[in-house]
Design an enzyme around this catalytic site. Sequence first.
Site, mmCIF file in Angstrom:
data_model
loop_
_atom_site.group_PDB
_atom_site.id
_atom_site.type_symbol
_atom_site.label_atom_id
_atom_site.label_comp_id
_atom_site.label_asym_id
_atom_site.label_seq_id
_atom_site.Cartn_x
_atom_site.Cartn_y
_atom_site.Cartn_z
ATOM 1 N N SER A 98 0.858 -1.182 0.000
ATOM 2 C CA SER A 98 0.000 0.000 0.000
ATOM 3 C C SER A 98 0.895 1.233 0.000
ATOM 4 C CB SER A 98 -0.912 0.007 1.232
ATOM 5 O OG SER A 98 -1.808 -1.081 1.185
ATOM 6 N N LYS A 172 -7.183 0.934 -3.371
ATOM 7 C CA LYS A 172 -6.842 0.503 -2.009
ATOM 8 C C LYS A 172 -7.155 1.608 -1.003
ATOM 9 C CE LYS A 172 -5.286 -1.987 1.365
ATOM 10 N NZ LYS A 172 -3.979 -2.625 1.463
ATOM 11 N N LYS A 240 -1.401 4.887 8.560
ATOM 12 C CA LYS A 240 -0.648 5.285 7.364
ATOM 13 C C LYS A 240 -1.567 5.402 6.163
ATOM 14 C CE LYS A 240 1.533 2.013 5.133
ATOM 15 N NZ LYS A 240 1.004 1.957 3.761
#
Length: 294
Positions: A98, A172, A240
């Site tokens: 990611s 994502k 994050k």
Amino acid sequence: MNLPSVAFIGTGIMGLPMARNLLHAGFPVRAWNRSPGKLQALATLGAAVAPTPAGAADGAQVLICMLSDGPTCDEVLFGENGAALALAPGALVIVMSSIPVDTAVEQARLCAERRLRYLDAPVSGGERGAREASLAIMVGGETAAFEQGREVLAAMGRPVHVGPAGTGELSKLVNQLIVASTIATVAEGLLLAERGGADPAKVHEALMGGFVDSPIWRQHGQRMLNNDFTPGGPAKWQLKDTRTALAQAQKLGLDLPVGRLVDSLFAAMVEAGDGELDHAGLIRQLRRNNPLPE
């Protein structure tokens, strides 16, 4: 049929079972991990172990990168003795980490300069999906690159080509915003049941099969009931991703108020020292925010 040789970089919580599934599917795998001890399980299944990322990539037809963040991927792929530099023209780089959308776009550009194909293909489904080869795989890149990597990706889950380079990572971010907000809402609901005098486990059971039902309600809700926050997806990585999603939204001129609120809850959780716990541990933060009366 000869299957392409695969270099697998990063065999952590997610990468290890993903690489294991490639081996089970018959792909030749050469792996590297920053902590070499994590490679032993793959070696016993027939994987070759490389001392460096470039050593893993040397001669590989497909390179898979499953590392923690964008800067780490950049360094391992394109830094001194980087893995991508060891690939022959025509090889395929698949970044399944990611990372920010802009990072994926730049990685695709750097690969094209070296006559390499590139896919950004982040995943959803957690450690369980990685073990069961049932991951949702969101793939950005050129159609020809997707077709080249389809068989490899299908050994780990369900790949869907969503658009050009960067759109896998964008997908994502959409996923992570929805996951984070759903975890927060599940935690709020179970806390309400707990403090209101109901049996939270019975509430959890009663709502299955209704509109509330989902993998998050079932799996993460059960983790909350059990107070079992062994990390499948650590909260620090959830934070994050929400930060990255909000930064991308800001670039597009969007205000996402639910995303901002959920991000602040995960930030408080990490600041309280729970960053290594599973993101279902957010219920601990809600309990801290709502202490029982003395």
